[in-house]
Every structure is written in structure tokens, then in C-alpha cells.
Design an enzyme around this catalytic site. Structure first.
Site, PDB file in Angstrom:
ATOM      1  N   GLY A  55      17.626  40.950  84.483  1.00 23.92           N
ATOM      2  CA  GLY A  55      19.027  41.359  84.602  1.00 23.92           C
ATOM      3  C   GLY A  55      19.518  41.097  86.006  1.00 23.92           C
ATOM      4  CB  CYS A  82      12.693  39.147  86.196  1.00 23.21           C
ATOM      5  SG  CYS A  82      13.471  38.634  87.734  1.00 23.21           S
ATOM      6  CE1 TYR A  83      17.534  46.018  87.831  1.00 23.98           C
ATOM      7  CE2 TYR A  83      17.348  46.391  85.464  1.00 23.98           C
ATOM      8  CZ  TYR A  83      17.757  46.814  86.714  1.00 23.98           C
ATOM      9  OH  TYR A  83      18.376  48.027  86.854  1.00 23.98           O
ATOM     10  CG  HIS A 169      12.609  34.720  83.977  1.00 23.95           C
ATOM     11  ND1 HIS A 169      13.361  35.656  83.331  1.00 23.95           N
ATOM     12  CD2 HIS A 169      12.948  34.792  85.286  1.00 23.95           C
ATOM     13  CE1 HIS A 169      14.145  36.271  84.199  1.00 23.95           C
ATOM     14  NE2 HIS A 169      13.912  35.763  85.392  1.00 23.95           N
ATOM     15  CD  GLU A 171      12.506  35.099  79.835  1.00 24.29           C
ATOM     16  OE1 GLU A 171      11.321  35.303  80.159  1.00 24.29           O
ATOM     17  OE2 GLU A 171      13.473  35.609  80.435  1.00 24.29           O
ATOM     18  CB  SER A 223      32.874  20.190  60.512  1.00 24.20           C
ATOM     19  OG  SER A 223      31.526  20.580  60.727  1.00 24.20           O
ATOM     20  N   GLY A 224      31.159  19.545  57.697  1.00 20.99           N
ATOM     21  CA  GLY A 224      30.105  18.662  57.217  1.00 20.99           C
ATOM     22  C   GLY A 224      28.920  18.651  58.168  1.00 20.99           C
ATOM     23  N   GLY A 225      29.071  19.327  59.308  1.00 18.26           N
ATOM     24  CA  GLY A 225      27.983  19.405  60.287  1.00 18.26           C
ATOM     25  C   GLY A 225      26.954  20.465  59.905  1.00 18.26           C
ATOM     26  CB  VAL A 226      23.635  21.238  61.449  1.00 20.26           C
ATOM     27  CG1 VAL A 226      22.455  22.139  61.129  1.00 20.26           C
ATOM     28  CG2 VAL A 226      23.208  19.797  61.541  1.00 20.26           C
ATOM     29  CG  ASP A 227      25.711  24.503  64.054  1.00 18.57           C
ATOM     30  OD1 ASP A 227      24.529  24.217  63.802  1.00 18.57           O
ATOM     31  OD2 ASP A 227      26.249  24.281  65.148  1.00 18.57           O
ATOM     32  CB  SER A 228      30.377  24.729  59.466  1.00 19.06           C
ATOM     33  OG  SER A 228      30.367  23.352  59.184  1.00 19.06           O
ATOM     34  CB  THR A 229      26.564  22.481  56.157  1.00 17.57           C
ATOM     35  OG1 THR A 229      27.561  21.533  56.500  1.00 17.57           O
ATOM     36  CG2 THR A 229      26.086  22.231  54.743  1.00 17.57           C
ATOM     37  CE  LYS A 366      23.159  21.359  65.881  1.00 11.77           C
ATOM     38  NZ  LYS A 366      24.556  21.699  66.047  1.00 11.77           N
TER      39      LYS A 366
END
Ligand code: XMP
Length: 510
Positions: A55, A82-83, A169, A171, A223-229, A366
Site C-alpha cells: 500500500g 511490503c506495507y 513483491h 506477486e 463487438s465480436g471481441g473476446v471480453d464482451s463475447t 485477459k
């Protein structure tokens, strides 16, 4: 029933989702809670372990976020990052001080004592640091396990209470063995069973969506893209035809794209309406050369068209968006307040129509969405699609957008993409496309002087689109594409290849 897993306490770290993601990666459920979540609530979760995130604060500054001290007496293993390490030190009686030298970026960690946290990890390795404060005195019952150049106490532990602190970190990808350290904590220290799967996320989300949406309707602009589909397929699984999808053809799509997207979306069984709005967009873009003005017109028109369609859906209360975690981080306010970027295409719509946002992937990355898509049976062809900007080819035609230029660009772009696929290069680059430049250049074809347009080819390697490098495509391949374009697309007399990286350039030309 509450799910058991690892609780990540968020002290305002920009990496908090990355921590949760690493825990998921090693097969354990994880949940993020704000730092001031009441201790009773944490106890109720019955976690196998607790991770304190980093943080921006200093433990000794006024109003610094500090957890309820009783958290150390729950008998649950804790890992402070860390923090988080400084919080542990400060609250348990050690000392944290402002370091003379800040430590940012790569540092080498030297392990001094063996510990189950370091199982399968060498004695020295690279870690990524980002801190100004450091531990100068250990709390009682703690011992030091590792050092770095600027942090004498880089890894500390209280064996009895199973409380660990890391100055670096684990991660982030720049830390070697970072995921292994998190796995060791989760497996060896917390003894959490590693049996969580992405399929569990899907089941939980479906249940949550059903609860939140109830009997109302959800609208989505695809849109035909990955995320919205993938988001639509997930929501469709949850609430069936209470979801209504719209695919708006703004006349700025690539060759055959509308048909392809429609076919894909229908094959997934989505309740879809395709809206043909090309004419209105092109009319409004007539004579407009300024890129920002083009974007504004497209954005405004998109909202107008979508709003008109969405109004007909009775009982619509939600707008579905495929927002990912990097989008959320990118648009967060300076103080870490979660100001959410409204999608460029439908920005402003939720307020105007009084819709609530439904964003099932807000905490995901993604590649995780791709994995969900795979589990839900979304075809690879969609999952591996290159990103395509909302304003479409309008940002790839420099200057005015008109039907003739759209035709030229579509033909050239199609050749480039077709060849990339044929040579097995499409999946190797992050994004590739053609750009039509607003200049003419001299050429010669069959003894005749020509004065044609110029196409620029762009292909980049990237992880998230934030930074990118130009793809080293084989020269013979570029040669073939250039030949095909100049031979087959009448009006193009020259092809160039863009060798700029981002920064200082951007991926699109605009
Ligand atoms: P730039 O050109 O900013 O692009 O380096 C980074 C990535 O974002 C895509 N892009 C957009 N995507 N709406 C989108 O959905 C937009 O308005 C937009 N503008 C750029 C671009 O294609 C690249 O992948």
C-alpha cells in the site's frame, strides 16, 4: 455456504488483484477484503491464511490504514507484503523507519535460513522492490530469514504464530519464484487444499448474476471481441433470454467482419440483434479530419443508436460490460479511489438511461477470461482474435473517412491478415493491421507512372497493449504481403512497415 480459501487484506495496493490471481493460479480460492473489514467478518470466512497487501501509506503517518490487532490472535497464518510487512512489524512492537535510500525495481535477495517458505527455491534470486520505508527492528518472537542490499530484514517470520513478512513483491512477474513463494505459503504454511478451479469461478458468478439481476433484463453491446463475447455467454448461461445483445455495425468494420461476428455470436446461441447503422456514421464523418473529432462523433452516434435500440427492451435494468481488471486499474483515481472507466463505446449511457453496470470480469485478467471462454465452449477463433478498436477503421484511415478509402483499406488489411494466418503468424503477434495514409507517392506499373496511396503495415508484440514492440516479421513474408497489396489493390502504389515501439509511439496511428 461460505467458500474457504485465502483472504487478501487490501491496504490500497495496485497489485492486490495480482496477489489474488496468484493464489487462484496455485488452485486455491481467494477473496479480497478492505483493510477495515470487521474482524468478526474475517473470522466467519474461516480462511486457511491471510495475506496483507502492500500500500502507499507509511505506518507511522496519521490515518495510516492498520487492521484490528486481534487479527494476530486468530491462529491463522499471515503473510505481509511490503506495507503489509511494515504493518506487522509496527503493530507487534518492532520498528519501521524511513530508509535513506529508496529501493525501487530489481534487487537480489539472499536467503539466510532455510524455511518451508523457500522450498524448491535457490539461495539467491531476483526480487522486485518498491518501498521507501523499511524494518529496522524486529518484533519479539520474530527472526530474519533473508536480506537484500538495502533491506537487512527482507523476509521475517514468527515460527510459532506462522506470521511472515516480505519486503519485496512476490506477486509481480519480475520477482523470480514469486508464484512459488505464494504457493509455498498457501500449501506448506496454511495447508490449504489446492483444488479450486476456474470452473468454480464460473459457477459462483452464475449464481451471483442470477441473484443480482432477478427478473429484470440485461442489455449488452457486443463487438465480436473476446471480453464482451465471453461475458455475454456467461450471463446467458445465468439468465437465458433476459439478456439482450446488440451488435451495431457502424460501417467501420473490416472486410466480412459483420457476417463473421454475426455467425459466431449466433452459433453461441446468444439473443442477438444486428443493427445496420453504417450510413448515419459515414454521413456524420464526412469532411472530418481531426482524429479526436472523429472519435467524438463515433462515440456520440454509437450511444444514440444503442440507446434507441435498448429503449425497446422493457424492464432493462443492467448494462453488461466486459471490463477487465487492467481497465479498472488504468482508470482508478489518483488516490486509489475506484473511478471506473466507462467503456469508450457506451460511456455515458448508464447514467443517461439509469442503468446499473454488470461487470462479471472486473477482477480478472485477459488470459483468465480466455480460459473461462474455453470452459464455456467459445470457439478458439473468437478467443484468439486480435484486439480491434471500438471506432474501427476510422482510426486506421488518417484524415477523412469515406467509402472509397474504406474499400482500399479493407482490401489491403484482408490480404495482410490472410497471409499472417496462412503462415501461422497470426497467433504469434499480439495485434496486426493495415493503415491507410493520407498521402500519395509516385510508382510505376507496366511502363506507366502511377501516383497512388500508401499502406502502412503494423504488427506488434505486447502483453496488455500498454507497452508494445514491433514484431520482427520475416522479410520474405513482408515482401509477399507488399507484392500482393500493390498488385491486387488498385490505387495503392507503396507499402511500408512500421518499426516503432510503444512508447514513444502508440499501436494505432490515428
Ligand atoms: P494505442 O493506439 O493507444 O492502442 O497504443 C492500445 C490498444 O488499444 C486499442 N484501442 C482501442 N480499443 N477502443 C478500444 O476498444 C478504442 O477507442 C481504442 N483505441 C485504441 C488498440 O487497438 C490497441 O490494441
Amino acid at each position: 455456504m461460505e467458500k474457504r480459501g485465502i483472504v487478501v487484506i487490501n491496504f490500497g495496493s495496485q497489485y492486490v488483484q495480482l496477489i489474488a490471481r496468484r493464489v487462484r493460479e496455485v488452485g486455491v480460492f481467494s477473496e479480497i477484503l478492505h483493510w477495515d473489514t470487521p474482524i468478526e467478518e474475517i473470522k466467519k470466512k474461516n480462511p486457511y491464511g491471510i495475506i496483507f497487501s502492500g500500500g502507499p501509506a507509511s505506518v507511522y503517518s496519521e490515518g495510516a490504514p492498520l487492521p484490528d490487532r486481534r487479527i494476530y490472535d486468530l491462529g491463522i497464518p499471515i503473510l505481509g507484503i511490503c506495507y503489509g510487512l511494515q504493518v506487522i512489524t509496527h503493530q507487534l512492537g518492532g520498528k519501521v523507519w524511513k530508509a535513506e535510500k529508496q529501493e525501487f525495481g530489481r534487487s537480489t535477495l539472499e536467503v539466510l535460513k532455510e524455511d518451508p517458505l523457500f522450498e524448491g527455491i535457490p539461495k539467491t534470486f531476483d526480487v522486485w522492490m518498491s518501498h521507501a520505508d523499511k524494518v529496522v527492528d524486529l518484533p519479539r518472537g520474530f527472526k530474519n530469514l533473508a536480506t537484500s542490499e538495502n533491506s537487512p530484514y527482507a523476509v521475517i517470520v514468527n515460527d510459532q504464530k506462522k506470521i511472515y513478512g516480505l519486503q519485496f513483491h512476490p506477486e509481480v512477474v519480475h520477482t523470480q519464484y514469486g508464484t512459488k513463494i505464494i504457493e509455498n505459503f498457501v500449501k506448506n504454511i496454511c495447508k490449504a487444499p489446492q483444488n479450486w478451479k476456474m470452473g468454480d469461478f464460473i459457477e459462483d458468478k452464475i449464481e451471483e448474476i442470477r441473484k443480482v439481476v432477478g427478473r429484470s433484463k440485461v442489455i449488452a453491446a457486443l463487438s465480436g471481441g473476446v471480453d464482451s463475447t465471453v461475458a455475454s455467454v456467461l450471463v446467458h448461461r445465468a439468465i437465458g433470454d433476459q439478456l439482450r445483445c446488440f451488435f451495431i455495425d457502424h460501417g467501420l468494420l473490416r472486410e466480412g467482419e459483420r457476417e463473421e461476428v454475426e455467425r459466431n455470436l449466433r452459433s453461441l446461441g446468444l439473443p442477438l440483434k444486428v443493427v445496420d447503422a453504417g450510413q448515419i456514421f459515414l454521413e456524420r464523418l464526412k469532411g472530418v479530419e481531426d482524429p479526436e473529432e472523429k472519435r467524438r462523433i463515433i462515440g456520440r452516434t454509437f450511444i444514440e443508436v444503442f440507446e434507441r435500440e435498448a429503449k425497446n427492451v422493457e424492464g432493462a435494468e443492467f448494462l453488461l460490460q466486459g471490463t477487465l481488471y487492467p481497465d479498472v486499474v488504468e482508470s482508478a483515481g489518483i488516490k486509489g479511489s475506484a473511478k471506473i472507466k466507462t467503456h469508450h463505446n457506451v460511456g455515458g449511457l448508464p447514467e443517461k438511461m439509469n442503468l446499473k453496470l454488470l461487470e462479471p470480469f472486473r477482477e480478472l485478467f485477459k488470459d483468465e477470461v480466455r480460459e473461462i471462454g474455453r470452459i464455456l465452449g467459445v470457439p478458439e477463433e473468437i478467443l484468439k482474435r486480435h484486439p480491434f478498436p471500438g471506432p474501427g477503421l476510422a482510426v486506421r484511415i488518417l484524415g477523412e473517412v469515406n467509402p472509397e478509402d474504406l474499400k482500399l483499406l479493407r482490401k489491403a488489411d484482408k490480404i495482410f491478415i490472410e497471409e499472417l494466418k496462412k503462415e501461422g503468424l497470426y497467433d504469434k503477434v499480439w495485434q496486426a493491421f493495415a493503415v491507410l495514409l493520407p498521402i500519395r507517392s509516385v510508382g510505376v506499373m507496366g511502363d506507366v507512372r502511377t501516383y497512388g496511396r500508401v499502406i502502412a503495415l503494423r504488427a506488434v508484440e505486447s502483453v496488455d497493449g500498454m507497452t508494445a514492440d514491433w514484431a520482427r516479421l520475416p522479410q520474405d513474408f513482408l515482401d509477399k504481403v507488399a507484392r500482393r497489396i500493390t498488385n491486387e489493390v488498385r490505387g495503392i502504389s507503396r507499402v511500408v512497415y512500421d518499426i516503432s515501439s510503444k512508447p514513444p509511439s502508440t499501436i494505432e496511428w490515428e
